[in-house]
Motif scaffolding. Structure first.
Motif: not given
Length: 331
Positions: A299-300, A302-307, A318-324
């Motif tokens: 999900l990260t 795919a940028a789901i949380f960021e979007l 920093g959202a999305g950096g945990a699992a790029a």
């Protein structure tokens, strides 16, 4: 959810409705999970629609990772005696989404297999109620496979003792060894005896007795046809700008021996402009409790949380950096 049950009491009169939404089973306090960044999202929740087993018990390791990012993780449960139609199950999910929206909560709708068809049906029926969508090995391709006819034949034809002994024989088709432990709640020994295999079969057949299997295959076939019709209508009209489309993750596993999930997610990606497709190498159809699947990473990536947070105007730094880059795929 008392008000939720009261709201739908009259709607389901005349047949057995055994649907409920509640906290994900097995979800424990955060001491079992290492801290991650970013912290909880504030007003963002997950609603999970399960596969044909209907238990909502699969995916517990996924929820323990994801609980850091969301305020709540709830699951839809479909009891064996339930006889709701596809549209009634979708209506049930939509009512839950409305209740959350009224409380100021945004929802990521996650669906696996049959649950992916229900989730997509809900997103197409009332697009503004769904903030983000994740479809895992979606069973929208059921009409092109052997699963429906063979499953109905088995449910209709096999004597009950034979039906109850069958699950242990066919479980390898669905996923890695032990994939069903989340469903039954009982681990299988490394070297199971015939008695242990028979006990497993009985447990799985209790979860999905023959009448429930036949009914759910009918629900699935109807749902897949309805979803296909809505997608085709949108395409014929020149495409639809669904608000959740760019926050839609289509996830497939390469060793799905039940459904052509890699091909189906590619087809859906073409029909849902802006969606992101991710492919995980190795796992089978029932993949949520497979060690090789990390839904947080998918999900990260795919940028789901960021979007979803960007669109709400409150994206944490920093959202999305945990699992790029943690999953293979295409978008």
């Amino acid at each position: 959810m008392r008000s939720f049950g009261a709201l739908l009491g009259a709607f389901f009169a005349g047949h057995v409705a055994a649907l409920r939404v509640g906290p994900a089973p097995g979800l424990r306090a955060r001491e079992a999970v290492a801290p991650v960044s970013p912290p909880r999202g504030g007003g963002f929740a997950i609603l999970f629609a399960p596969g044909i087993d209907g238990t909502g018990r699969c995916g517990q390791r996924q929820w323990r990772r994801l609980q850091h990012f969301v305020d709540a993780i709830d699951v839809l449960t479909i009891e064996p005696e339930d006889t709701s139609s596809f549209e009634e199950i979708v209506a049930f999910v939509l009512a839950a989404l409305r209740e959350r929206r009224a409380a100021g909560q945004r929802t990521l709708l996650v669906g696996e297999s049959l649950g992916a068809v229900v989730s997509l049906g809900a997103a197409l029926a009332e697009p503004d109620l769904v903030d983000a969508l994740a479809l895992i090995n979606p069973a929208t391709s059921i009409g092109e496979t052997w699963v429906g006819p063979l499953g109905s034949f088995v449910a209709d034809t096999l004597p009950e003792p034979l039906y109850r002994s069958l699950p242990a024989v066919i479980t390898p088709l669905f996923g890695a060894a032990g994939w069903f432990e989340g469903v039954t709640g009982q681990p299988l020994p490394d070297f199971p005896t015939p008695q242990a295999l028979l006990a497993l079969s009985n447990q799985l057949s209790d979860v999905l007795p023959a009448p429930a299997l036949k009914h759910r295959l009918g629900v699935l076939s109807d749902g897949a046809a309805r979803v296909a019709s809505r997608l085709a209508s949108a395409k014929a009209a020149g495409g639809a700008a669904w608000p959740w489309a760019r926050r839609c993750a289509l996830i497939a596993t390469t060793r799905d021996l039940v459904l052509p999930s890699t091909r189906e997610t590619s087809r859906l990606a073409a029909l849902i402009p802006g969606s992101t497709r991710r492919v995980v190498d190795g796992p089978g159809h029932a993949c949520l409790d497979d060690d090789r699947v990390n839904l947080l990473q998918l999900l990260t990536a795919a940028a789901i949380f960021e979007l979803a947070r960007d669109d709400a105007g409150d994206a944490p730094a920093g959202a999305g950096g945990a699992a790029a880059g943690a999953a293979s795929g295409s978008g």
